[in-house]
Write a protein that holds these residues in place. Structure first.
Motif, PDB file in Angstrom:
ATOM      1  N   LYS A   1       0.847  -1.185   0.000  1.00 53.41           N
ATOM      2  CA  LYS A   1       0.000   0.000   0.000  1.00 53.41           C
ATOM      3  C   LYS A   1       0.883   1.234   0.000  1.00 53.41           C
ATOM      4  O   LYS A   1       1.896   1.291   0.705  1.00 53.41           O
TER       5      LYS A   1
ATOM      6  N   ASN B   1       0.695   5.464   0.340  1.00 53.20           N
ATOM      7  CA  ASN B   1      -0.062   6.694   0.563  1.00 53.20           C
ATOM      8  C   ASN B   1       0.284   7.705  -0.522  1.00 53.20           C
ATOM      9  O   ASN B   1       1.412   7.726  -1.042  1.00 53.20           O
TER      10      ASN B   1
ATOM     11  N   VAL C   1      -4.823   6.217  -0.653  1.00 48.45           N
ATOM     12  CA  VAL C   1      -3.956   5.048  -0.595  1.00 48.45           C
ATOM     13  C   VAL C   1      -4.063   4.287  -1.907  1.00 48.45           C
ATOM     14  O   VAL C   1      -5.181   4.001  -2.387  1.00 48.45           O
ATOM     15  N   LEU C   2      -2.916   3.962  -2.483  1.00 48.68           N
ATOM     16  CA  LEU C   2      -2.852   3.044  -3.617  1.00 48.68           C
ATOM     17  C   LEU C   2      -2.705   1.630  -3.049  1.00 48.68           C
ATOM     18  O   LEU C   2      -1.761   1.354  -2.306  1.00 48.68           O
ATOM     19  N   ASP C   3      -3.610   0.741  -3.395  1.00 46.94           N
ATOM     20  CA  ASP C   3      -3.644  -0.597  -2.816  1.00 46.94           C
ATOM     21  C   ASP C   3      -3.232  -1.615  -3.875  1.00 46.94           C
ATOM     22  O   ASP C   3      -3.952  -1.865  -4.840  1.00 46.94           O
ATOM     23  N   PHE C   4      -2.042  -2.233  -3.705  1.00 44.94           N
ATOM     24  CA  PHE C   4      -1.531  -3.232  -4.633  1.00 44.94           C
ATOM     25  C   PHE C   4      -1.628  -4.642  -4.071  1.00 44.94           C
ATOM     26  O   PHE C   4      -1.103  -5.578  -4.658  1.00 44.94           O
ATOM     27  N   ASP C   5      -2.300  -4.777  -2.920  1.00 41.72           N
ATOM     28  CA  ASP C   5      -2.464  -6.116  -2.342  1.00 41.72           C
ATOM     29  C   ASP C   5      -3.507  -6.906  -3.119  1.00 41.72           C
ATOM     30  O   ASP C   5      -4.474  -6.352  -3.654  1.00 41.72           O
TER      31      ASP C   5
END
Length: 295
Positions: free
Chosen positions: A2, A4, A290-294
């Motif tokens: 993640k 920010n 938040v960029l979420d790459f999970d």
């Protein structure tokens, strides 16, 4: 993973004005292609990534990406990054390692979400080339050849880290009626990023001395271009009516786009030689996410 991020409006104290900017404040570990993909996702003129500095004496390392490429220097990302770092570190000065060199920005807080930053140019602008074909320039801009030139200023190519074709025009009315001729563009504005910074003096406007529009760099028109203003300092210095001393200018950009920007320029000459140039402006935080790459 993640990440920010923050969204700012730069060269303004008003939200939804100025030049938008995305800042990723903790980008350590990101690869070049990942940063490029994130910048393309934001699709703003620039996205800034902040890292731990190489030297402990400095505040942060800074990398700047357009949706298409990395830049060694850009003004509105530098101002925006300085405001973010100033607000976070509660510092009156921040030292940023950029590809163009080390930049020290003076920061003044306005409130908890905004501030003003000014910095000396890490590389003084240099004349790159003559730029004399008025007919071709006029055709590319959709204006008349006699519209080109203002108070003795003539077109030229300058760079303070990023190259721009600088085109003075007669007045603000000419600036407003520019109509780009894409078929002629790249052959006329052929240096580096095919970028043109068209400017004029504004003696009838009490709040500023200059007005400008920037076209090119793969973003169409840009509302506020600090690296172009930095290049313009070189042309202004050639014509400034002083051999020694300081001159200050306020430049507006982005008005024709509905995104007005206010950019402060300063130059100083000694023995008729440019020895100092700086730019500055305000920035305000618009939002965070938040960029979420999970998975």
């Amino acid at each position: 993973m993640k990440l920010n991020y923050m969204l700012l409006d730069v060269f303004t104290r008003e939200r939804l004005k100025g030049n938008p900017l995305a800042v990723v404040p903790k980008a350590d570990g990101l690869l070049d292609d990942e940063m490029q993909a994130i910048a393309r996702e934001f699709n703003l003129s620039e996205t800034v990534f902040l890292f731990k500095p190489a030297s402990e004496r400095n505040t942060a390392a800074v990398r700047i990406f357009t949706p298409y490429q990395e830049l060694p220097f850009a003004g509105h990302p530098t101002v925006g990054a300085a405001v973010v770092l100033g607000l976070q570190r509660k510092a009156s000065a921040v030292r940023m390692e950029e590809k163009v060199g080390l930049i020290t920005a003076l920061f003044e807080k306005v409130d908890r979400r905004s501030g003003e930053a000014r910095f000396a140019l890490p590389r003084l602008p240099q004349r790159i080339a003559e730029f004399k074909d008025r007919l071709a320039i006029a055709q590319a801009l959709g204006i008349e050849p006699e519209d080109i030139g203002c108070a003795g200023y003539q077109p030229a190519v300058f760079s303070a880290g990023v190259t721009f074709h600088l085109v003075p025009v007669r007045d603000a009315a000419v600036l407003r009626r520019i109509q780009l001729n894409r078929a002629r563009w790249d052959s006329v504005f052929h240096h580096d990023h095919n970028s043109a910074y068209v400017f004029t003096l504004t003696p009838d406007e009490p709040d500023n001395d200059l007005a400008a529009r920037m076209f090119g760099m793969g973003v169409g028109e840009d509302p506020g271009t600090g690296s172009a203003a930095a290049a313009l300092i070189g042309l202004l210095a050639e014509q400034a009516p002083l051999a020694n001393g300081q001159a200050d200018f306020v430049l507006r950009q982005g008005v024709e786009m509905g995104r007005p920007c206010r950019i402060m320029l300063q130059l100083r000459k000694e023995d008729d030689v440019l020895v100092h140039g700086s730019i500055g402006g305000d920035a305000i935080v618009l939002g965070e996410g938040v960029l979420d790459f999970d998975d």
